[in-house]
Design a protein around this motif. Structure first.
Motif, short mmCIF file in Angstrom:
data_model
loop_
_atom_site.label_atom_id
_atom_site.label_comp_id
_atom_site.label_asym_id
_atom_site.label_seq_id
_atom_site.Cartn_x
_atom_site.Cartn_y
_atom_site.Cartn_z
N CYS A 13 5.98 66.02 -19.97
CA CYS A 13 5.17 65.53 -21.09
C CYS A 13 5.86 64.31 -21.67
CB CYS A 13 5.06 66.62 -22.16
SG CYS A 13 6.69 67.07 -22.79
N HIS A 73 13.69 69.93 -28.38
CA HIS A 73 13.10 70.87 -29.32
C HIS A 73 13.94 71.08 -30.57
CE1 HIS A 73 9.87 72.38 -26.34
NE2 HIS A 73 9.56 71.26 -26.93
N CYS A 96 11.66 65.59 -29.90
CA CYS A 96 10.30 65.09 -29.67
C CYS A 96 9.62 64.82 -31.02
CB CYS A 96 9.51 66.13 -28.89
SG CYS A 96 7.78 65.69 -28.73
N CYS A 193 1.35 71.18 -29.88
CA CYS A 193 1.23 69.78 -29.47
C CYS A 193 0.15 69.62 -28.39
CB CYS A 193 2.57 69.23 -28.99
SG CYS A 193 2.87 69.47 -27.26
S1 SF4 Z 1 6.42 69.21 -28.39
FE1 SF4 Z 1 4.97 68.87 -26.74
S2 SF4 Z 1 5.24 66.71 -26.15
FE2 SF4 Z 1 7.03 67.33 -27.34
S3 SF4 Z 1 8.55 68.01 -25.84
FE3 SF4 Z 1 7.48 69.84 -26.51
S4 SF4 Z 1 5.82 70.08 -25.04
FE4 SF4 Z 1 6.57 67.98 -24.84
#
Ligand code: SF4
Length: 286
Positions: A13, A73, A96, A193
């Motif tokens: 992602c 995370h 992220c 997300c």
């Molecule tokens: S929040 Fe969503 S975009 Fe961000 S690292 Fe986790 S899975 Fe990927």
């Protein structure tokens, strides 16, 4: 002949790709580079980065100086603040932006006049690093609910503000919201997300059309595990980490195979799996 179909949205992602780019760039520019816990939840990609020089540590106590990259995370607020205060350590934040947004929502809810006396419910896995970090932004006002059963048993005398771990399934989140809405005055902040939703929807769609689903990704990856759970409700499903986990007998009397991969699974791991399935297909044909 085995026919392999790949989910429309699968693999890395935006947030994971960004973290890997940050790690690669830091490795080129700096000497001592650490991450606190794995930078992403994929053991194979973490090992690849370790071979290039990144050290994955479980605690900051062994870090005297150098660069510390914060994983996708996130890490608990107190730890982040402690690292920032250490003049010998250069903190490089690869959290992220979608995780940061969830952290900001929790922080705001816990401090704003209108909401600070309410309870913040985080829908997620209690022991997952993202959830542990999210809770740390809540000024001791968070409780974590993982399942519908826990929601049914939950008791409180305050209004509830409900947020989500970014990689939860909409189904689990909505079920818990519905249960709590019957007993409490609630406000809902859906922080799942889009990358997670896209991968879950594509996986579910594909699983309806195939004889077998292969879900590729770390066994420690929450979003990959949930993809496997979603697919297994529709068809026979195996969750594997690499091509080495595949067994030839899985593909006997199978015509169509669906492939998907978690948000932290790199392309090179997916390609190896595709090649191995092709090899099995050719052997089964002969
Ligand atoms: S929040 Fe969503 S975009 Fe961000 S690292 Fe986790 S899975 Fe990927």
């Amino acid at each position: 002949m085995l026919k392999v179909k790949k989910a429309k949205n699968a693999g890395f992602c935006f947030g994971v790709r960004r973290a890997i780019e940050i790690a690669e760039k830091t490795l080129k520019e700096k000497d001592k580079v650490y991450t606190l816990g794995p930078i992403i939840h994929n053991p194979q990609e973490v090992k690849r980065l370790e071979k290039r020089g990144i050290k994955t540590l479980e605690s900051v106590s062994r870090i005297k100086d150098g660069c510390v990259i914060l994983r996708t995370h996130g890490i608990p607020l107190e730890l982040h603040e402690k690292l920032e205060k250490n003049g010998n350590i250069n903190v490089i934040d690869s959290t992220c932006p979608f995780v940061k947004r969830a952290q900001d929502v929790v922080r705001k809810l816990s401090s704003d006049k209108a909401t600070k006396d309410s309870t913040i419910v985080v829908v997620g896995e209690k022991a997952h690093p993202e959830v542990v970090a999210l809770v740390s932004y809540g000024n001791k006002k968070c409780i974590v609910i993982e399942t519908s059963e826990e929601a049914k048993a939950f008791k409180d005398n305050k209004n509830l503000n409900i947020v989500s771990q970014t990689t939860q399934t909409s189904e689990n989140f909505n079920n818990i919201v519905n249960i709590l809405s019957k007993k409490y005055k609630i406000s809902v902040y859906n922080t799942i997300c889009k990358a997670t939703l896209d991968r879950q929807q594509s996986a579910e769609k594909l699983a309806r059309d195939v004889d077998l689903m292969i879900v590729i990704g770390g066994k420690n990856s929450g979003n990959t595990t949930r993809l496997a759970q979603i697919c297994s409700c529709k068809t026979k499903t195996y969750h594997i980490e690499t091509f080495k986990d595949l067994k030839k007998n899985w593909f006997e009397r199978i015509f169509t195979i669906g492939l998907t991969a978690g948000a932290s699974t790199p392309d090179w791991v997916i390609k190896d799996v595709e090649l191995k399935i092709k090899e099995f297909g050719e052997k089964l044909q002969n």
